[in-house]
Motif scaffolding. Structure first.
Motif, PDB file in Angstrom:
ATOM      1  N   VAL A 142       0.943  -1.164   0.084  1.00 52.45           N
ATOM      2  CA  VAL A 142       0.016   0.090   0.048  1.00 52.45           C
ATOM      3  C   VAL A 142       0.908   1.198   0.003  1.00 52.45           C
ATOM      4  CG1 VAL A 142      -1.680   1.326   1.220  1.00 52.45           C
ATOM      5  CG2 VAL A 142      -1.908  -1.252   1.079  1.00 52.45           C
ATOM      6  N   ALA A 143       1.877   0.990   0.882  1.00 52.83           N
ATOM      7  CA  ALA A 143       2.885   2.456   0.883  1.00 52.83           C
ATOM      8  C   ALA A 143       3.417   2.647  -0.417  1.00 52.83           C
ATOM      9  CB  ALA A 143       3.822   2.089   2.144  1.00 52.83           C
ATOM     10  N   GLU A 144       3.977   1.485  -1.111  1.00 53.20           N
ATOM     11  CA  GLU A 144       4.560   1.692  -2.458  1.00 53.20           C
ATOM     12  C   GLU A 144       3.668   2.384  -3.475  1.00 53.20           C
ATOM     13  OE1 GLU A 144       7.949  -1.984  -2.197  1.00 53.20           O
ATOM     14  OE2 GLU A 144       5.762  -2.289  -3.013  1.00 53.20           O
ATOM     15  N   LYS A 145       2.338   1.890  -3.419  1.00 55.27           N
ATOM     16  CA  LYS A 145       1.321   2.148  -4.411  1.00 55.27           C
ATOM     17  C   LYS A 145       1.092   3.824  -4.213  1.00 55.27           C
ATOM     18  CE  LYS A 145      -3.132   1.323  -6.202  1.00 55.27           C
ATOM     19  NZ  LYS A 145      -3.520   2.713  -6.333  1.00 55.27           N
ATOM     20  N   ARG A 146       0.940   4.214  -2.789  1.00 57.92           N
ATOM     21  CA  ARG A 146       0.677   5.478  -2.420  1.00 57.92           C
ATOM     22  C   ARG A 146       1.955   6.575  -2.825  1.00 57.92           C
ATOM     23  NH1 ARG A 146      -4.612   6.230  -1.930  1.00 57.92           N
ATOM     24  NH2 ARG A 146      -5.545   5.229  -0.015  1.00 57.92           N
ATOM     25  N   PHE A 147       2.937   6.016  -2.627  1.00 57.28           N
ATOM     26  CA  PHE A 147       4.113   6.832  -3.080  1.00 57.28           C
ATOM     27  C   PHE A 147       4.257   6.954  -4.652  1.00 57.28           C
ATOM     28  CE2 PHE A 147       8.824   7.409  -4.105  1.00 57.28           C
ATOM     29  CZ  PHE A 147       9.162   8.780  -3.488  1.00 57.28           C
ATOM     30  N   PRO A 206      -1.677  15.108   5.235  1.00 58.31           N
ATOM     31  CA  PRO A 206      -0.510  15.855   4.852  1.00 58.31           C
ATOM     32  C   PRO A 206       0.600  15.067   5.747  1.00 58.31           C
ATOM     33  CG  PRO A 206      -2.183  17.592   5.142  1.00 58.31           C
ATOM     34  CD  PRO A 206      -3.002  16.460   5.058  1.00 58.31           C
ATOM     35  N   ARG A 207      -0.024  14.658   6.885  1.00 58.16           N
ATOM     36  CA  ARG A 207       0.946  14.180   7.767  1.00 58.16           C
ATOM     37  C   ARG A 207       1.369  12.816   7.246  1.00 58.16           C
ATOM     38  NH1 ARG A 207      -0.160  12.579  14.340  1.00 58.16           N
ATOM     39  NH2 ARG A 207       1.672  11.751  14.706  1.00 58.16           N
ATOM     40  N   TYR A 208       0.396  11.975   6.637  1.00 54.29           N
ATOM     41  CA  TYR A 208       0.885  10.634   6.041  1.00 54.29           C
ATOM     42  C   TYR A 208       1.876  10.961   4.801  1.00 54.29           C
ATOM     43  CZ  TYR A 208       0.509   6.073   3.907  1.00 54.29           C
ATOM     44  OH  TYR A 208       0.917   4.760   3.222  1.00 54.29           O
ATOM     45  N   LEU A 209       1.595  11.932   3.964  1.00 52.44           N
ATOM     46  CA  LEU A 209       2.344  12.354   2.850  1.00 52.44           C
ATOM     47  C   LEU A 209       3.926  12.307   3.428  1.00 52.44           C
ATOM     48  CD1 LEU A 209       3.085  13.075   0.149  1.00 52.44           C
ATOM     49  CD2 LEU A 209       2.220  15.542   0.703  1.00 52.44           C
ATOM     50  N   THR A 210       4.141  13.177   4.581  1.00 57.05           N
ATOM     51  CA  THR A 210       5.378  13.526   5.315  1.00 57.05           C
ATOM     52  C   THR A 210       6.004  11.870   5.497  1.00 57.05           C
ATOM     53  OG1 THR A 210       4.732  15.701   6.102  1.00 57.05           O
ATOM     54  CG2 THR A 210       6.595  14.868   6.939  1.00 57.05           C
ATOM     55  N   THR A 211       5.388  11.246   6.125  1.00 60.66           N
ATOM     56  CA  THR A 211       5.804  10.125   6.689  1.00 60.66           C
ATOM     57  C   THR A 211       6.140   9.052   5.453  1.00 60.66           C
ATOM     58  OG1 THR A 211       4.476  10.170   8.598  1.00 60.66           O
ATOM     59  CG2 THR A 211       5.190   7.819   7.912  1.00 60.66           C
ATOM     60  N   LEU A 212       5.235   9.181   4.140  1.00 60.38           N
ATOM     61  CA  LEU A 212       5.645   8.497   3.000  1.00 60.38           C
ATOM     62  C   LEU A 212       7.011   9.153   2.412  1.00 60.38           C
ATOM     63  CD1 LEU A 212       4.178   6.191   1.424  1.00 60.38           C
ATOM     64  CD2 LEU A 212       3.093   7.980   0.304  1.00 60.38           C
ATOM     65  N   LEU A 213       7.027  10.367   2.599  1.00 64.12           N
ATOM     66  CA  LEU A 213       8.205  10.818   1.584  1.00 64.12           C
ATOM     67  C   LEU A 213       9.396  10.469   2.496  1.00 64.12           C
ATOM     68  CD1 LEU A 213       6.700  14.216   0.788  1.00 64.12           C
ATOM     69  CD2 LEU A 213       7.483  12.336  -0.760  1.00 64.12           C
TER      70      LEU A 213
END
Length: 328
Positions: A211-216, A245-252
């Motif tokens: 899921v994280a790879e797909k989101r990135f 926005p918080r999850y975006l920061t974590t993902l990056l």
């Protein structure tokens, strides 16, 4: 434009050995070419040139044979690879390792530097049709692992092969005068797709992304689509990707970057690639800066020099291709 490479009927089929390479005997390579004598002799090969390569559509109502021996190889050392897409009937390929039969929907890859025999067999309706691309092997190496692929037989159910087949078949679907440069671009695109397909084992199932790879991947795509927008922001990207926005920061952070690093790196990479093109001199530095999302040319120049240690105009001058050298 589509050319007739050769056409054979009952009036000239006995001359097939001299006709199958075209009027100037420049297509394919030397070998023995013959056909089964029967009530119907109807063979036609149409050709679309594509630089050093050629796409050829062969249709026949009789059984055809082609043999390349060691004697032929000694007389003609042409190293040519042929990529075959069987449309109707069968294509039987035999060499010292045995025989393989390619049927409708199969892909076969052969090479001229080793002896072989090819037999083209019509289907139950009396038709054989094969679409093939002849490519100098040194050219093909830029797209395909030729050493591993020679003699390979695969079903076109593999997605990449089906896409390549569609590109090549489209060259013969209309008689519109498509420029040779356009044909060359399409053939090279098909070769690149084939190469990508052959890099993976046909039986291998690609791992499903997390899921994280797909989101990135979604984030990177959103950034790429909106790269020219100077208002592109982390909040805009998070909303467009359906994440916080918080999850975006974590993902990056998990991928070793930040939002600002991600967008500025892509903007500078895109600008540098643009300036390295042969036609870049016709576009001003300011236009390039605005086109990749910078709010001002001055900001673009500062960031470009910080990363590449030279200002954009100097980089463009150094990256410009040299003028052609006249040979006397």
């Amino acid at each position: 434009m589509i050319e007739t490479l050769f056409a054979l009927d009952r009036g000239n089929y006995r001359e097939c050995q001299h006709l199958f390479r075209g009027e100037r005997e420049q297509e394919y390579y030397r070998g023995d070419y013959w056909m089964e004598e029967g009530s119907i002799i109807d063979v036609e090969a149409r050709r679309k040139p594509a630089g050093p390569s050629a796409a050829i559509l062969l249709r026949s109502a009789t059984r055809l044979f082609f043999r390349r021996t060691r004697q032929h190889i000694r007389e003609d050392g042409t190293d040519l690879t042929v990529l075959w897409f069987v449309k109707r009937g069968r294509l039987v390929f035999s060499n010292q390792l045995g025989s393989r039969a390619a049927q409708y929907g199969d892909f076969l890859m052969t090479r001229s530097t080793a002896p072989f025999l090819i037999e083209c067999q019509p289907d139950a309706q009396g038709v054989h049709e094969v679409l093939h691309v002849t490519v100098p092997t040194h050219v093909l190496r830029g797209f395909v692992d030729c050493d591993a692929g020679a003699g390979i037989l695969l079903p076109m159910q593999r997605a990449e092969l089906g896409i390549a087949d569609g590109i090549l078949a489209g060259l013969f679907q209309r008689d519109a005068d498509v420029a040779e440069e356009t044909t060359r671009t399409l053939v090279e695109a098909a070769l690149a797709v084939i190469g990508q397909g052959l890099r993976h084992d046909v039986r291998a199932v690609p791992p499903r992304p997390s899921v994280a790879e797909k989101r990135f991947a979604d984030v990177r795509r959103f950034v790429e689509v909106h790269l020219s927008d100077p208002g592109l922001s982390a909040a805009m990207t998070a909303k467009g990707c359906g994440i916080s926005p918080r999850y975006l920061t974590t993902l990056l952070k998990q991928n070793g970057t930040s939002f600002s690093d991600l967008i500025w790196q892509r903007r500078l990479e895109q600008a540098r690639a643009w300036m390295a093109r042969s036609d870049a001199a016709s576009i001003s530095i300011s236009e390039i800066a605005y086109a990749v999302g910078f709010k001002s040319p001055a900001h673009f120049s500062r960031m470009f020099k910080r990363v590449y240690a030279r200002n954009p105009s100097d980089y463009r001058a150094e990256a410009a291709p040299p003028p052609p050298v006249a040979l006397h």
